[in-house]
Design a protein around this motif. Sequence first.
Motif, PDB file in Angstrom:
ATOM      1  N   TYR A 340     -56.010 -20.408  30.250  1.00 34.30           N
ATOM      2  CA  TYR A 340     -57.228 -21.227  30.198  1.00 34.30           C
ATOM      3  C   TYR A 340     -57.850 -21.236  31.588  1.00 34.30           C
ATOM      4  CZ  TYR A 340     -60.119 -25.435  29.546  1.00 34.30           C
ATOM      5  OH  TYR A 340     -61.160 -26.330  29.474  1.00 34.30           O
ATOM      6  N   ASP A 341     -58.913 -20.434  31.749  1.00 26.99           N
ATOM      7  CA  ASP A 341     -59.495 -20.239  33.070  1.00 26.99           C
ATOM      8  C   ASP A 341     -60.929 -20.737  33.199  1.00 26.99           C
ATOM      9  OD1 ASP A 341     -57.140 -18.803  33.906  1.00 26.99           O
ATOM     10  OD2 ASP A 341     -57.904 -17.065  32.792  1.00 26.99           O
ATOM     11  N   ASP A 342     -61.653 -20.822  32.076  1.00 22.61           N
ATOM     12  CA  ASP A 342     -63.076 -21.122  32.138  1.00 22.61           C
ATOM     13  C   ASP A 342     -63.444 -22.170  31.088  1.00 22.61           C
ATOM     14  OD1 ASP A 342     -65.793 -21.203  32.266  1.00 22.61           O
ATOM     15  OD2 ASP A 342     -66.119 -19.054  31.968  1.00 22.61           O
ATOM     16  N   PRO A 343     -63.525 -23.442  31.476  1.00 19.19           N
ATOM     17  CA  PRO A 343     -63.841 -24.510  30.511  1.00 19.19           C
ATOM     18  C   PRO A 343     -65.175 -24.330  29.803  1.00 19.19           C
ATOM     19  CG  PRO A 343     -63.025 -25.438  32.554  1.00 19.19           C
ATOM     20  CD  PRO A 343     -63.266 -23.986  32.814  1.00 19.19           C
ATOM     21  N   LYS A 344     -66.119 -23.625  30.429  1.00 22.28           N
ATOM     22  CA  LYS A 344     -67.417 -23.434  29.796  1.00 22.28           C
ATOM     23  C   LYS A 344     -67.346 -22.406  28.660  1.00 22.28           C
ATOM     24  CE  LYS A 344     -70.159 -24.711  33.850  1.00 22.28           C
ATOM     25  NZ  LYS A 344     -71.177 -24.286  34.843  1.00 22.28           N
ATOM     26  N   ARG A 345     -66.389 -21.508  28.754  1.00 22.55           N
ATOM     27  CA  ARG A 345     -66.300 -20.423  27.771  1.00 22.55           C
ATOM     28  C   ARG A 345     -65.111 -20.573  26.835  1.00 22.55           C
ATOM     29  NH1 ARG A 345     -63.625 -15.686  27.724  1.00 22.55           N
ATOM     30  NH2 ARG A 345     -62.769 -16.120  29.784  1.00 22.55           N
ATOM     31  N   GLN A 346     -64.062 -21.266  27.291  1.00 23.44           N
ATOM     32  CA  GLN A 346     -62.817 -21.351  26.531  1.00 23.44           C
ATOM     33  C   GLN A 346     -62.550 -22.774  26.048  1.00 23.44           C
ATOM     34  OE1 GLN A 346     -60.441 -19.546  29.814  1.00 23.44           O
ATOM     35  NE2 GLN A 346     -59.629 -18.228  28.195  1.00 23.44           N
ATOM     36  N   ILE A 347     -61.616 -22.863  25.095  1.00 21.71           N
ATOM     37  CA  ILE A 347     -61.202 -24.153  24.541  1.00 21.71           C
ATOM     38  C   ILE A 347     -59.751 -24.399  24.929  1.00 21.71           C
ATOM     39  CG2 ILE A 347     -60.748 -25.404  22.392  1.00 21.71           C
ATOM     40  CD1 ILE A 347     -63.024 -23.722  21.152  1.00 21.71           C
ATOM     41  N   PRO A 348     -59.424 -25.585  25.444  1.00 18.84           N
ATOM     42  CA  PRO A 348     -58.015 -25.892  25.729  1.00 18.84           C
ATOM     43  C   PRO A 348     -57.283 -26.252  24.433  1.00 18.84           C
ATOM     44  CG  PRO A 348     -59.385 -27.768  26.311  1.00 18.84           C
ATOM     45  CD  PRO A 348     -60.319 -26.692  25.839  1.00 18.84           C
ATOM     46  N   TYR A 349     -56.221 -25.518  24.115  1.00 18.80           N
ATOM     47  CA  TYR A 349     -55.489 -25.768  22.877  1.00 18.80           C
ATOM     48  C   TYR A 349     -54.133 -26.427  23.111  1.00 18.80           C
ATOM     49  CZ  TYR A 349     -58.773 -23.080  20.039  1.00 18.80           C
ATOM     50  OH  TYR A 349     -59.894 -22.652  19.376  1.00 18.80           O
ATOM     51  N   TYR A 350     -53.345 -25.869  24.025  1.00 21.80           N
ATOM     52  CA  TYR A 350     -51.971 -26.352  24.205  1.00 21.80           C
ATOM     53  C   TYR A 350     -51.739 -26.780  25.649  1.00 21.80           C
ATOM     54  CZ  TYR A 350     -51.236 -23.890  19.785  1.00 21.80           C
ATOM     55  OH  TYR A 350     -51.332 -23.447  18.483  1.00 21.80           O
ATOM     56  N   ALA A 351     -51.367 -28.033  25.833  1.00 22.46           N
ATOM     57  CA  ALA A 351     -50.953 -28.494  27.152  1.00 22.46           C
ATOM     58  C   ALA A 351     -49.676 -27.765  27.568  1.00 22.46           C
ATOM     59  CB  ALA A 351     -50.706 -29.996  27.127  1.00 22.46           C
ATOM     60  N   ILE A 352     -49.606 -27.375  28.818  1.00 21.49           N
ATOM     61  CA  ILE A 352     -48.401 -26.721  29.335  1.00 21.49           C
ATOM     62  C   ILE A 352     -47.516 -27.824  29.914  1.00 21.49           C
ATOM     63  CG2 ILE A 352     -47.490 -24.986  30.914  1.00 21.49           C
ATOM     64  CD1 ILE A 352     -50.182 -23.559  30.724  1.00 21.49           C
ATOM     65  N   VAL A 353     -46.603 -28.282  29.094  1.00 18.94           N
ATOM     66  CA  VAL A 353     -45.826 -29.476  29.414  1.00 18.94           C
ATOM     67  C   VAL A 353     -44.727 -29.164  30.428  1.00 18.94           C
ATOM     68  CG1 VAL A 353     -44.383 -31.299  28.448  1.00 18.94           C
ATOM     69  CG2 VAL A 353     -46.332 -30.440  27.140  1.00 18.94           C
ATOM     70  N   GLY A 354     -44.577 -30.037  31.392  1.00 14.57           N
ATOM     71  CA  GLY A 354     -43.538 -29.917  32.416  1.00 14.57           C
ATOM     72  C   GLY A 354     -43.701 -31.069  33.387  1.00 14.57           C
ATOM     73  N   ASP A 355     -42.704 -31.285  34.212  1.00 11.35           N
ATOM     74  CA  ASP A 355     -42.727 -32.439  35.119  1.00 11.35           C
ATOM     75  C   ASP A 355     -43.918 -32.407  36.079  1.00 11.35           C
ATOM     76  OD1 ASP A 355     -40.433 -33.344  33.923  1.00 11.35           O
ATOM     77  OD2 ASP A 355     -39.076 -32.585  35.484  1.00 11.35           O
ATOM     78  N   GLU A 356     -44.193 -31.237  36.636  1.00  9.43           N
ATOM     79  CA  GLU A 356     -45.294 -31.132  37.606  1.00  9.43           C
ATOM     80  C   GLU A 356     -46.634 -31.410  36.942  1.00  9.43           C
ATOM     81  OE1 GLU A 356     -47.298 -27.769  40.580  1.00  9.43           O
ATOM     82  OE2 GLU A 356     -45.251 -27.481  39.814  1.00  9.43           O
ATOM     83  N   ASN A 357     -46.834 -30.839  35.749  1.00  4.76           N
ATOM     84  CA  ASN A 357     -48.097 -31.044  35.054  1.00  4.76           C
ATOM     85  C   ASN A 357     -48.234 -32.472  34.533  1.00  4.76           C
ATOM     86  OD1 ASN A 357     -48.697 -28.399  35.571  1.00  4.76           O
ATOM     87  ND2 ASN A 357     -48.146 -27.659  33.534  1.00  4.76           N
ATOM     88  N   ALA A 358     -47.110 -33.072  34.139  1.00  2.00           N
ATOM     89  CA  ALA A 358     -47.139 -34.468  33.692  1.00  2.00           C
ATOM     90  C   ALA A 358     -47.561 -35.377  34.848  1.00  2.00           C
ATOM     91  CB  ALA A 358     -45.774 -34.879  33.153  1.00  2.00           C
ATOM     92  N   ALA A 359     -47.058 -35.099  36.048  1.00  2.00           N
ATOM     93  CA  ALA A 359     -47.446 -35.889  37.221  1.00  2.00           C
ATOM     94  C   ALA A 359     -48.929 -35.682  37.543  1.00  2.00           C
ATOM     95  CB  ALA A 359     -46.584 -35.500  38.413  1.00  2.00           C
ATOM     96  N   HIS A 360     -49.395 -34.455  37.362  1.00  2.00           N
ATOM     97  CA  HIS A 360     -50.805 -34.129  37.576  1.00  2.00           C
ATOM     98  C   HIS A 360     -51.678 -34.934  36.596  1.00  2.00           C
ATOM     99  CE1 HIS A 360     -53.945 -30.625  37.995  1.00  2.00           C
ATOM    100  NE2 HIS A 360     -54.446 -31.796  38.300  1.00  2.00           N
ATOM    101  N   TYR A 361     -51.292 -34.944  35.326  1.00  2.00           N
ATOM    102  CA  TYR A 361     -52.021 -35.717  34.311  1.00  2.00           C
ATOM    103  C   TYR A 361     -52.012 -37.207  34.662  1.00  2.00           C
ATOM    104  CZ  TYR A 361     -52.739 -38.473  30.110  1.00  2.00           C
ATOM    105  OH  TYR A 361     -53.176 -39.427  29.214  1.00  2.00           O
TER     106      TYR A 361
END
Length: 404
Positions: A340-361
């Motif tokens: 998922y690189d371009d929010p204007k062109r793409q749709i986010p489907y699956y969160a990439i779950v992990g400790d680092e990303n959870a802290a980011h969220y």
Amino acid sequence: MGVRYCDFKDIDRGDFDAVVVGSGFAGGVVARELAERGGQRVLVIEKRSHIGGNMYDEADDAGILVHRYGPHIFHTNDKRAFDYVRRFTEWRDYQHEVLADWYGTYLPVPFNKNSMEIAFGKEKAARLTEKLIETFGDERKVTITELRAQDDPELSEIADFIYKNVFLYYTQKQWGLTPEEVDPSVTARVPVFVSRDNRYFQDAYQGMPAEGYTPLFERMLDHENIQVCLDTEAENVFELEFESSDESAPLSAILIKSAPFEGPIVYTGPLDELFLSRFGRLPYRSLDFVYETHDAEHMLPCGTVNFTVTEDYTRITEFKYLTGQKSDKTTIMKEYSRSYDDPKRQIPYYAIVGDENAAHYERYRELTKSLPNFHPLGRLAEYRYYNMDVIIGRALALADELVG
């Protein structure tokens, strides 16, 4: 009467009591409940040109009903969720089956007694099955980790076969990983099903809306207290005010039409986008779909075939199995997993779950906790994977709380 569509610029600030961002199951269920049970006037904000979120379906040029954002098969053990969706649609009984394409040979997924016979031959499969039943019992789902823990070479052989031929390459494609990056905890959950049951799901309630998902959502949002604004970004509706200029300062208010809004706000979109990605974008996997229509009654032996050892797409779905539609043509859909690189062109489907990303969220979530009327709900807003029935259950629970 039908869904009441509107243009946000024509809406007066006093025309609504609650705002719901998104019109999939999370937003649709809450909007209906607030309008119907709570007697509130609800404004639904939808960035797309249609309602229904990722469940949206429509007839293609060949007249085949297709899902535009990937296949959605309803299954649940939650009777309340099942009864709720049945309010808005007749139901078609459908039991989904999935096959893995193993170098041109089809194996039922999850891997089961039938898969075992195809992979190992009937004689060896009978011996392995007997050993599985003696060790774990019949009609059980046993994980790869459980198989390997028995210190039995034959049970380990089953685990290794499933890992290499059903799980590994498919998972690499799905998540964009190297074999070394595949999380062992995910691998541990991969099952063998000690059963002849070829169904992909064993839930008590399964099926498909008889006319499709879009008519279901049209009925759900058809209420005199609900207005829907399509092609409308939440960022263009909300004006965010913060307690200070520090980028980590929490919200002090959300303004709509230049005035603080204190009614319920149910937000089902990506939380990072609401804040213009001030801490960087949350990582997701996206999908591309390629549709093909063929002059044939069917192209596949069942609804979905996973390509677990070959091809760069992950799976093919043939919609006529899901919908029960009769036609001398059929449409299949190849699914490609992408970064998922371009929010204007793409749709986010699956969160990439992990400790680092959870802290980011959580950095984004902290910005909203100062507002008791702001309720993030759903896959994107909560940065988690949920099945449809779980979303419906969570939406009903939130509505119970808000209606009170």
